[in-house]
Design a protein around this motif. Structure first.
Motif, mmCIF file in Angstrom:
data_model
loop_
_atom_site.group_PDB
_atom_site.id
_atom_site.type_symbol
_atom_site.label_atom_id
_atom_site.label_comp_id
_atom_site.label_asym_id
_atom_site.label_seq_id
_atom_site.Cartn_x
_atom_site.Cartn_y
_atom_site.Cartn_z
ATOM 1 N N UNK A 154 0.839 -1.202 0.000
ATOM 2 C CA UNK A 154 0.000 0.000 0.000
ATOM 3 C C UNK A 154 0.879 1.259 0.000
ATOM 4 N N UNK A 155 2.014 1.213 0.678
ATOM 5 C CA UNK A 155 2.930 2.361 0.677
ATOM 6 C C UNK A 155 3.529 2.574 -0.711
ATOM 7 N N UNK A 156 3.887 1.484 -1.361
ATOM 8 C CA UNK A 156 4.469 1.594 -2.701
ATOM 9 C C UNK A 156 3.445 2.096 -3.710
ATOM 10 N N UNK A 157 2.208 1.655 -3.536
ATOM 11 C CA UNK A 157 1.154 2.072 -4.464
ATOM 12 C C UNK A 157 0.940 3.587 -4.392
ATOM 13 N N UNK A 158 1.059 4.152 -3.193
ATOM 14 C CA UNK A 158 0.849 5.590 -2.990
ATOM 15 C C UNK A 158 2.080 6.423 -3.347
ATOM 16 N N UNK A 159 3.241 5.786 -3.432
ATOM 17 C CA UNK A 159 4.495 6.517 -3.622
ATOM 18 C C UNK A 159 4.587 7.127 -5.018
ATOM 19 N N UNK A 160 5.271 8.252 -5.098
ATOM 20 C CA UNK A 160 5.580 8.851 -6.401
ATOM 21 C C UNK A 160 6.549 7.912 -7.117
ATOM 22 N N UNK A 161 6.714 8.120 -8.410
ATOM 23 C CA UNK A 161 7.626 7.309 -9.215
ATOM 24 C C UNK A 161 8.632 8.214 -9.899
ATOM 25 N N UNK A 162 9.762 7.633 -10.230
ATOM 26 C CA UNK A 162 10.740 8.334 -11.057
ATOM 27 C C UNK A 162 11.259 7.336 -12.085
ATOM 28 N N UNK A 163 11.215 7.743 -13.361
ATOM 29 C CA UNK A 163 11.707 6.901 -14.451
ATOM 30 C C UNK A 163 13.117 7.342 -14.794
#
Length: 195
Positions: free
Chosen positions: A17-26
């Protein structure tokens, strides 16, 4: 600006659930192999990344900012040479041979069961085509092998092998070959040796 100085390899131990909410960087491979770089995450924030020297960031890792913010790393698609064997005139072993030759040249190489991937290089592409391999340039995420000398304890090592029970039997009584052993030791047939 978020200052990032921690990496959680493979995002191990983090709740989904924490990863799902986290921002992403490519990030492409050129950036991910650096320990210091700037980037912009999916929420438009500037990241100033300062990781220990020699750290390699992989797709699936999680960066942690000083304030505890999590940022998931995605391996950005980039130009790569994709090398496949010719199913009509070759075999998958041709990829093993190609990996050997590329390894001798210390080329960053991603190994897949059905293909090899490397950064674009026309000299290497010509060499591979000369080995009767199919070489194409594609946009793919690039995750080259860490190499035999990667830092011990790096998060992307293979998991420790599970112990396997191997039955142990007593060694058989040695069989001594000699006169009267019952085996025909004559070698009257031709082995194709010419003298």
């Amino acid at each position: 600006m978020l200052t990032v100085n921690k990496l959680i390899p493979g995002a191990r131990g983090l709740a989904p659930v924490l990863l799902k909410r986290a921002a992403q960087v490519e990030l492409d491979w050129d950036v991910r192999q650096k320990s210091r770089f700037d980037a912009t995450d999916s929420q438009g924030r500037t990241l100033a990344v300062f990781l220990p020297r020699g750290t390699v960031v992989r797709g699936g890792d999680c960066l942690v900012a000083e304030d505890g913010t999590l940022i998931r790393v995605l391996a950005a698609p980039q130009a790569v040479l994709v090398v496949r064997h010719c199913s009509e005139h070759g075999s998958a072993f041709d990829l093993t041979r190609a990996a050997y030759h590329l390894g001798n040249r210390h080329v960053a190489l991603e190994l897949r069961p059905d293909r090899l991937q490397l950064e674009p290089d026309h000299v290497l592409a010509d060499m591979l085509r000369g080995m009767h391999l199919i070489v194409s340039e594609e946009q793919q995420a690039f995750e080259p092998e860490a190499g035999a000398y990667a830092a011990a304890g790096h998060a992307h090592e293979a998991p420790a092998p599970r112990p396997v029970a191997i039955p142990v039997r007593a060694a058989p009584t040695p069989h001594v070959h000699g006169p009267g052993c019952g085996h025909d030791h004559g070698h009257d047939h031709d082995h194709g040796h010419s003298h």
